[in-house]
Enzyme design. Structure first.
Site, PDB file in Angstrom:
ATOM      1  CD  GLU A  91       3.330   3.372  -0.868  1.00 26.39           C
ATOM      2  OE1 GLU A  91       4.093   3.602  -1.906  1.00 26.39           O
ATOM      3  OE2 GLU A  91       3.429   4.252  -0.001  1.00 26.39           O
ATOM      4  CB  CYS A 117       6.969   4.532  -1.305  1.00 21.82           C
ATOM      5  SG  CYS A 117       6.498   4.824  -3.368  1.00 21.82           S
ATOM      6  CE  LYS A 175       5.722   6.527   2.211  1.00 19.51           C
ATOM      7  NZ  LYS A 175       4.749   6.584   1.240  1.00 19.51           N
TER       8      LYS A 175
END
Ligand SMILES: O=C(O)CCC(=O)C(=O)O
Length: 266
Positions: A40, A153, A118
């Site tokens: 990321e 993440c 995300k």
């Protein structure tokens, strides 16, 4: 199918342009792999919030510097490339700039095959959670031998995303992360949980070094659908973590031990 995770070091003293060139050359070194994964926000650093807007870039067209470099690297290495994520600058409904933490997947021809914004932003009322907009759509990417399910993440903490990806056909779950060292135990536990509960490969790629003073966990890992670790970084040094995946093994585990079939709540 050979997968290589590049646990690249992010050091704020290295100019982003230099790291971009270094990432491209690390990808080219993995030409023997079928699928290469980067972590990321390896350009700017996942915790370098003050630099997010200045480092933002589009994912296509003029100024898409990371996408261009990664497309070329994928094409030269002839690999599928999950190029980690960038701070994406997009345009909102009223013409204003909006930002997303967006992952990019390139085909071996260098085509941008998929993007994933995300969904779960980290930071509670600070950092990414206030600077970025949230994505809305889970993204599954069919490859010739497997289907990838994409996560970034903090998404790792939300099992319902992974179940949605499994329902969308994902057999290999890719987690691209900049996970901090102080919660490394959660990382190791949750990566294995997502593999076991979804009976899928999990490719979890973190970074090395420290992002804006936040030491990284590293510990990139490849876990199989039975929860066995195939390869793992023991620390947060820059390194490549690689393993051979057997795409047919996902179907075998799901058939031999049919937990997914026994679901009651949908
Ligand atoms: O959930 C965590 O502990 C880390 C998440 C994170 O660092 C992120 O999503 O950027």
């Amino acid at each position: 199918m050979r997968a290589s995770l590049i646990q690249i070091g992010v050091d704020q003293d290295e100019p982003v342009e230099a790291r971009r060139a270094r990432a491209a050359s690390l990808v080219r070194e993995q030409a023997a792999a079928d699928l290469v994964v980067l972590p990321e926000l390896w350009t700017v650093g996942a915790f370098a919030f003050d630099s997010f807007t200045a480092a933002a870039e589009p994912v296509r067209g003029p100024g898409a510097r990371t996408a261009e470099a990664m497309s070329e690297a994928a094409r030269e290495a002839r690999v599928w490339l999950h190029a980690g994520s960038v701070v994406e600058r997009a345009t909102g409904e009223s013409g204003e700039a909006v930002y997303y933490n967006t992952a990019l997947v390139f085909s071996p021809d260098g085509e941008l095959a998929a993007t994933y914004r995300k969904i779960h932003r980290f930071g509670f009322d600070r950092g990414e959670a206030t600077l970025m907009s949230a994505g809305a759509e889970p993204v599954a990417v069919p490859l010739p031998d497997t289907t990838l399910g994409l996560a970034t993440c903090y998404d790792l903490r939300f099992p319902e995303l992974f179940r949605a990806l499994t329902d969308a056909g994902a057999q290999t779950l890719v987690v691209s992360a900049g996970w901090p060292e102080r919660r490394a135990a959660h990382w190791s536990l949750l990566v294995r949980a997502r593999a076991v509960e979804n009976q899928a490969y999990v490719l979890a790629c973190g970074t090395a070094g420290a992002h804006a003073g936040v030491p990284q966990a590293g510990r990139s890992v490849i876990v199989d659908p039975w929860g066995e670790t195939l390869a793992e970084a023991e620390d947060a040094e820059e390194q490549v973590v690689a393993a051979d995946l057997d795409p047919a093994y996902v179907a075998k585990v799901r058939a031999d031990f049919p937990v997914l079939r026994d679901r009651v709540l949908r």
